[in-house]
Design a protein around this motif. Structure first.
Motif, PDB file in Angstrom:
ATOM      1  N   UNK A 290     -98.477   3.649 -12.260  1.00 20.98           N
ATOM      2  CA  UNK A 290     -98.365   4.588 -11.134  1.00 20.98           C
ATOM      3  C   UNK A 290     -98.102   6.014 -11.597  1.00 20.98           C
ATOM      4  N   UNK A 291     -97.757   6.191 -12.868  1.00 18.27           N
ATOM      5  CA  UNK A 291     -97.397   7.506 -13.386  1.00 18.27           C
ATOM      6  C   UNK A 291     -98.423   7.986 -14.404  1.00 18.27           C
ATOM      7  N   UNK A 292     -98.702   9.290 -14.375  1.00 23.72           N
ATOM      8  CA  UNK A 292     -99.529   9.891 -15.416  1.00 23.72           C
ATOM      9  C   UNK A 292     -98.747   9.880 -16.732  1.00 23.72           C
ATOM     10  N   UNK A 293     -99.449  10.011 -17.830  1.00 19.62           N
ATOM     11  CA  UNK A 293     -98.798   9.956 -19.143  1.00 19.62           C
ATOM     12  C   UNK A 293     -97.654  10.950 -19.256  1.00 19.62           C
ATOM     13  N   UNK A 294     -97.875  12.166 -18.746  1.00 17.69           N
ATOM     14  CA  UNK A 294     -96.850  13.204 -18.866  1.00 17.69           C
ATOM     15  C   UNK A 294     -95.667  12.985 -17.927  1.00 17.69           C
ATOM     16  N   UNK A 295     -95.799  12.072 -16.965  1.00 17.16           N
ATOM     17  CA  UNK A 295     -94.708  11.781 -16.031  1.00 17.16           C
ATOM     18  C   UNK A 295     -93.796  10.658 -16.515  1.00 17.16           C
ATOM     19  N   UNK A 296     -94.201   9.929 -17.527  1.00 16.20           N
ATOM     20  CA  UNK A 296     -93.487   8.721 -17.937  1.00 16.20           C
ATOM     21  C   UNK A 296     -92.218   9.088 -18.705  1.00 16.20           C
ATOM     22  N   UNK A 297     -91.091   8.802 -18.074  1.00 16.49           N
ATOM     23  CA  UNK A 297     -89.788   9.125 -18.655  1.00 16.49           C
ATOM     24  C   UNK A 297     -88.739   8.219 -18.032  1.00 16.49           C
ATOM     25  N   UNK A 298     -88.328   7.157 -18.725  1.00 19.13           N
ATOM     26  CA  UNK A 298     -87.379   6.210 -18.133  1.00 19.13           C
ATOM     27  C   UNK A 298     -85.990   6.778 -17.875  1.00 19.13           C
TER      28      UNK A 298
END
Length: 389
Positions: A98-106
């Motif tokens: 559901x997230x773009x690569x640049x949005x992925x941040x746990x």
């Protein structure tokens, strides 16, 4: 002759139903009178809801829910009215895709949307009889120990000033008190977690160390996430002494610790995903009708079959069940990978890859429908020949 076709999807190419259809066409070219049973399968990951709805009467329910970063999206789950059961794929609301690569941040993501799906499901299940909610927890973008999910269900996480925190993976250490006065788990609902991951919550094999890097965490973030989960588990287990030691149990580290939150607050039971699907689809009831004396056959498969297949994948589960009834089992895969030969020790009588000539992976995926049909035809010609010798 009866033939059961019970495959998983060929991910990125064909759904489990499409795989079954292709195999059926190949079989009918050789055995037009065969009685064919098609039961699409899944292992608790992507496609589980669709596979179950192909096999069982049910419906999808779509609701507005928050994605891992809090954006409103449309997410869905399945209701099986006859069984009074809901099937939830957490990835539809809290998944990495559901997230773009640049949005992925746990550090920033939350399982809140998964909690919204659970809450809606328990409102839709009948209270007149026992009910079940199955939560499939593969493919998460999160590392919040299920705190976001719990918040959506009414658990309040308060800071040092008594104000509620909107929790995520990065702020769990800000929680000073857990308030559960507004959290009311329906007594008639049993929770099952469909999961093949056995990792504990913490440590070198835990949620942060093993899975957070796949979700966008750098080494510094992994350390912060580990510290946050350690703090959160300590707070939970000090607040609720009956949960002491839960963090060490297998599966609590699944989906960024969502397994921990489900087990701690919803008393969820862990089950292998394929075993959950086998039970819901009642595959054994079909297999019981088969007889090796009648040349009946079971065909299963998935995109890739290798030594990992025996760790709870669909073909392993189907073969294991079929062998209880002494039935021959054929595995068909897009590719046969490393040490696939060990599958002959786990119920398989034959293994076939669909690629019949040199080609790229993309060409194989694009032509999987035709390649599966041709492979199934070859399999059946060999199978029938064995009975004429």
């Amino acid at each position: 002759m009866k033939i059961l076709i019970a495959p998983d999807s060929f991910k990125g190419s064909l759904s489990a139903q499409e795989v079954a259809n292709s195999i059926e066409r190949g079989i009918l070219k050789v055995c037009p009178s065969a009685e064919i049973f098609k039961i699409p399968m899944a292992d608790g990951g992507e496609g589980t809801i669709d596979a179950i709805l192909e096999a069982k009467k049910g419906r999808k329910v779509a609701i507005q829910a928050k994605n891992p970063l809090g954006k409103e999206i449309l997410a869905s789950y399945a209701i099986l009215e006859q069984e009074n059961t809901a099937i939830i794929e957490m990835a539809t609301a809290s998944g990495l895709p559901l997230l773009a690569l640049e949005e992925r941040n746990p550090l920033k993501t939350s399982t809140f949307g998964t909690g919204q799906l659970i809450q809606n499901a328990w409102q839709n299940l009948s209270g007149a009889s026992p009910a079940t909610i199955v939560v499939c927890i593969g493919g998460s973008a999160t590392n919040d120990a299920g705190a976001g999910m719990l918040q959506a269900l009414g658990v309040q996480f308060l800071d040092e000033n008594g104000k509620e925190i909107q929790v995520c993976g990065g702020n769990l250490k800000e929680i000073k008190k857990i308030e559960v006065s507004n959290f009311h788990k329906p007594a008639h609902i049993e929770f099952i977690v469909a999961c093949d991951v056995t990792n504990p919550l913490l440590g070198e094999k835990g949620a942060s160390a093993v899975f957070a890097p796949q979700k966008g965490a750098d080494p510094e973030a992994v350390q912060i996430l580990e510290e946050n989960l350690t703090y959160f588990a300590g707070l939970v287990e000090n607040t609720f002494p009956n949960l002491k030691g839960l963090q060490h149990q297998q599966g609590t580290g699944a989906a960024g610790g969502l397994g921990y939150g489900l087990m701690a607050f919803l008393q969820a039971k862990m089950q292998k995903g394929v075993e959950v699907v086998l039970g819901i689809t009642q595959l054994e009831h079909v297999i019981k009708k088969f007889s090796p004396q009648n040349r009946d056959l079971v065909i299963t498969g998935e995109g890739a079959m290798d030594f990992q297949t025996v760790f709870g994948k669909v073909p392993w589960g189907v073969a294991k069940l079929a062998k209880q009834y002494h039935l021959p089992v054929i595995g068909i895969a897009g590719t046969l990978g490393k040490e696939h030969h060990i599958l002959y020790q786990h119920g398989f009588d034959g293994l076939f890859a669909i690629v019949d000539r040199p080609m790229s992976l993309q060409d194989a995926m694009n032509q999987a429908d035709m390649l599966l049909e041709h492979t199934a035809e070859r399999v059946m010609r060999l199978y029938m020949l064995s009975y004429s010798l």
